[in-house]
Scaffold this active site. Structure first.
Site, PDB file in Angstrom:
ATOM      1  CB  CYS A  10       5.109 -82.148   0.189  1.00 52.36           C
ATOM      2  SG  CYS A  10       5.844 -81.111  -1.038  1.00 52.36           S
ATOM      3  CB  CYS A  13       1.966 -80.056  -0.344  1.00 58.44           C
ATOM      4  SG  CYS A  13       2.246 -81.008  -1.816  1.00 58.44           S
ATOM      5  CG  ASP A  36      15.776 -70.499  -2.768  1.00 56.40           C
ATOM      6  OD1 ASP A  36      16.190 -70.361  -1.696  1.00 56.40           O
ATOM      7  OD2 ASP A  36      15.535 -71.431  -3.434  1.00 56.40           O
ATOM      8  CG  ASN A  92      18.685 -78.932  -9.075  1.00 54.28           C
ATOM      9  OD1 ASN A  92      19.432 -78.662  -9.800  1.00 54.28           O
ATOM     10  ND2 ASN A  92      18.518 -77.954  -8.045  1.00 54.28           N
ATOM     11  N   GLY A  98      21.096 -82.409  -6.734  1.00 53.28           N
ATOM     12  CA  GLY A  98      21.025 -81.307  -5.703  1.00 53.28           C
ATOM     13  C   GLY A  98      19.512 -81.312  -5.510  1.00 53.28           C
ATOM     14  CG  HIS A 103       6.032 -80.006  -4.957  1.00 53.11           C
ATOM     15  ND1 HIS A 103       4.838 -80.247  -4.120  1.00 53.11           N
ATOM     16  CD2 HIS A 103       5.634 -79.422  -5.794  1.00 53.11           C
ATOM     17  CE1 HIS A 103       4.037 -79.602  -4.708  1.00 53.11           C
ATOM     18  NE2 HIS A 103       4.399 -79.274  -5.898  1.00 53.11           N
ATOM     19  CG  HIS A 105      11.338 -77.023  -6.838  1.00 48.65           C
ATOM     20  ND1 HIS A 105      11.570 -78.244  -6.303  1.00 48.65           N
ATOM     21  CD2 HIS A 105      12.602 -76.507  -6.364  1.00 48.65           C
ATOM     22  CE1 HIS A 105      12.584 -78.520  -6.003  1.00 48.65           C
ATOM     23  NE2 HIS A 105      13.179 -77.326  -5.976  1.00 48.65           N
TER      24      HIS A 105
END
Length: 117
Positions: A10, A13, A36, A92, A98, A103, A105
């Site tokens: 991930c 992670c 982001d 999402n 999308g 994970h 978020h």
């Protein structure tokens, strides 16, 4: 630190564990927040629980304390980034919505006017 399950493959992670660099803006015992890499607004911060759950529904079902901590960090980030009074919070769930990283978020978006509803 709370023991939390994670997955080796991930991306989030790996960011949580420091294996992949990120521009962290805040963190708590149960969640982290980082910018982001492909922002959709002047403020675009991801808030991610340290516990690996595929989406926000799974996090709510399996770790409600982590869900609460995630929302506490969202509020802290919005305040810190100067968008506490005007921001959007997006989760999402699933490919058709999308979601590309499975994970849980949230996206804290702000710093511009959002016209679509």
């Amino acid at each position: 630190m709370t023991a939390t399950p994670q997955q080796d493959d991930c991306l989030f992670c790996k960011i949580i564990n420091g294996e992949i660099p990120s521009d962290r803006v805040a963190e708590s015992e149960r969640a982290i927040a980082f910018r982001d890499i492909n922002p959709a607004a002047p403020v675009h911060v991801l808030v991610v629980p340290r516990r690996h759950e595929a989406n926000i529904g799974a996090l709510a079902a399996n770790a409600p304390d982590d869900l609460a901590a995630l929302f506490e960090l969202v509020s802290e980030v919005a305040e810190q980034e100067g968008v506490a009074e005007h921001h959007r919070l997006v989760f999402n769930t699933g490919t058709d919505a999308g979601q590309t990283i499975f994970h849980a978020h949230g996206h804290v978006l702000g710093g511009r006017t959002f016209t679509e509803r």
